[in-house]
Design a protein around this motif. Structure first.
Motif, PDB file in Angstrom:
ATOM      1  N   HIS A 180     -67.878 -29.979  63.074  1.00 43.31           N
ATOM      2  CA  HIS A 180     -66.864 -30.611  63.914  1.00 43.31           C
ATOM      3  C   HIS A 180     -66.030 -31.516  63.035  1.00 43.31           C
ATOM      4  O   HIS A 180     -66.427 -31.899  61.936  1.00 43.31           O
TER       5      HIS A 180
ATOM      6  N   GLY B  71     -63.875 -35.166  62.260  1.00 40.27           N
ATOM      7  CA  GLY B  71     -64.195 -36.577  62.398  1.00 40.27           C
ATOM      8  C   GLY B  71     -65.184 -37.060  61.356  1.00 40.27           C
ATOM      9  O   GLY B  71     -65.365 -36.444  60.303  1.00 40.27           O
TER      10      GLY B  71
ATOM     11  N   THR C 143     -59.745 -34.073  63.165  1.00 39.60           N
ATOM     12  CA  THR C 143     -60.054 -34.161  64.582  1.00 39.60           C
ATOM     13  C   THR C 143     -58.765 -34.181  65.381  1.00 39.60           C
ATOM     14  O   THR C 143     -57.746 -34.698  64.918  1.00 39.60           O
TER      15      THR C 143
ATOM     16  N   LYS D 220     -59.765 -36.953  74.106  1.00 39.48           N
ATOM     17  CA  LYS D 220     -58.893 -36.596  72.978  1.00 39.48           C
ATOM     18  C   LYS D 220     -57.480 -37.108  73.215  1.00 39.48           C
ATOM     19  O   LYS D 220     -56.860 -37.693  72.326  1.00 39.48           O
TER      20      LYS D 220
ATOM     21  N   THR E 169     -62.304 -40.439  71.288  1.00 39.50           N
ATOM     22  CA  THR E 169     -63.249 -39.327  71.282  1.00 39.50           C
ATOM     23  C   THR E 169     -64.703 -39.779  71.235  1.00 39.50           C
ATOM     24  O   THR E 169     -65.606 -39.002  71.553  1.00 39.50           O
TER      25      THR E 169
ATOM     26  N   ARG F 167     -59.804 -29.788  58.527  1.00 43.66           N
ATOM     27  CA  ARG F 167     -60.808 -28.981  59.238  1.00 43.66           C
ATOM     28  C   ARG F 167     -60.673 -27.518  58.832  1.00 43.66           C
ATOM     29  O   ARG F 167     -59.684 -26.866  59.176  1.00 43.66           O
TER      30      ARG F 167
END
Length: 320
Positions: free
Chosen positions: A5, A7, A20, A180, A185, A288
């Motif tokens: 994920h 973050g 994120t 979000k 978050t 990401r």
């Protein structure tokens, strides 16, 4: 199956976090004040009476159609479990897609099928993740599944394009996770809206949850979400995000990246040569990768303010 994920990670909080999809204009002041003022020394109302009424007013639906959850991922798992308990054996998933759809299906041994018409459960995210665009599968085809779930996590952050119509949404289970959009978050709380006529199923899904699925902070966040001044702040943030997005895509394109179109304040892009994400992370920058989301060779970047963009530029194209 990877549970990666965006973050914070083992290295801590990234200084410049493009990984994120949290609203970079946040945290929303109204929601943040509400969370800070919430009373965590007490249990919330187990029936969530005030919250359910506020959410029902916001969406113009009967309270009986609402199912509260600790987050969208938990609701994904719970809805998948309900389908499997009822004899469902087949699932349809978009590609690329958020990994928790496949993870929940794997836990319940659902077989992936090629078309929604074959599926007991079909998933759709609009706008999608990681691409941030509409699902290309026609809506009429999606509705051929026995149960259709529409993940609307990024609808509040839509910068362009048209959402599904109200009539279309009423054909699906809608999942909403406003944290979000509000830039918070770390506060976990979400809800689902059942299709009209599915209130009995909504009651079954509610019974499958543990007691008090939402803590005091999540209740405060979701109550703030229903307020007009919060929605006004969100509207203003979208204008700012559009401007930042134009600058960020122009920056990457000037460095030879291929940026895929999106309707959201995040997008996928392919660098002109393989990228060392770990080296960037050591410089305080996190992107990401999308390989485990079904889009190899690309990276997903959330739209960030000019200072973060400048840091990214320096890391990607250091000047002597």
């Amino acid at each position: 199956m990877s549970r990666a994920h965006g973050g914070p990670d083992a290295a801590g909080v990234p200084r410049w976090d493009f990984s994120t999809n949290s609203n970079a204009c946040g945290p929303c002041p109204q929601a943040w004040r509400a969370v800070q003022a919430s009373d965590a020394s007490r249990y919330p109302d187990p029936g969530y009476t005030e919250l359910r009424a506020a959410l029902a007013r916001l969406h113009g639906v009967a309270e009986e159609r609402l199912v509260l959850g600790t987050g969208s991922s938990e609701l994904i798992a719970r809805l998948t479990a309900w389908v499997a308990r009822g004899g469902g054996r087949r699932v349809w998933l978009p590609t690329p897609a958020y990994g928790d759809y496949a993870h929940a299906a794997t836990q319940w041994r659902l077989t992936r099928v090629a078309t929604p018409a074959e599926a007991d459960l079909a998933w759709c995210c609009a706008p999608s993740s990681p691409r941030g665009v509409a699902e290309p599968t026609p809506w009429a085809s999606l509705c051929q599944a026995r149960v259709l779930a529409l993940d609307r996590a990024y609808e509040p952050l839509r910068l362009s394009g048209s959402p599904p119509s109200p009539a279309q949404c009423d054909q699906a289970w809608q999942l909403w996770s406003p944290n979000k959009a509000l830039g918070l978050t770390g506060v976990r709380g979400a809800y689902a809206i059942a299709p009209p006529g599915a209130t009995a199923v909504a009651a079954e899904l509610a019974d499958m949850a543990a007691s008090w699925p939402l803590g005091a902070h999540a209740v405060a966040l979701l109550l703030a979400w229903t307020r007009a001044d919060t929605q006004d702040w969100l509207h203003g943030s979208r204008a700012q995000l559009r401007a930042w997005k134009a600058g960020q895509t122009a920056l990457l394109q000037s460095l030879g990246w291929t940026c895929l179109p999106s309707d959201t304040p995040y997008f996928c892009a392919r660098p002109p040569r393989p990228l060392d994400g770990n080296a960037l992370r050591r410089q305080g920058i996190k992107l990401r990768p999308t390989d485990n989301l079904g889009l190899g060779g690309h990276w997903r970047l959330s739209v960030q303010p000019p200072a973060a963009q400048a840091a990214l530029h320096q890391a990607l194209d250091p000047q002597p």
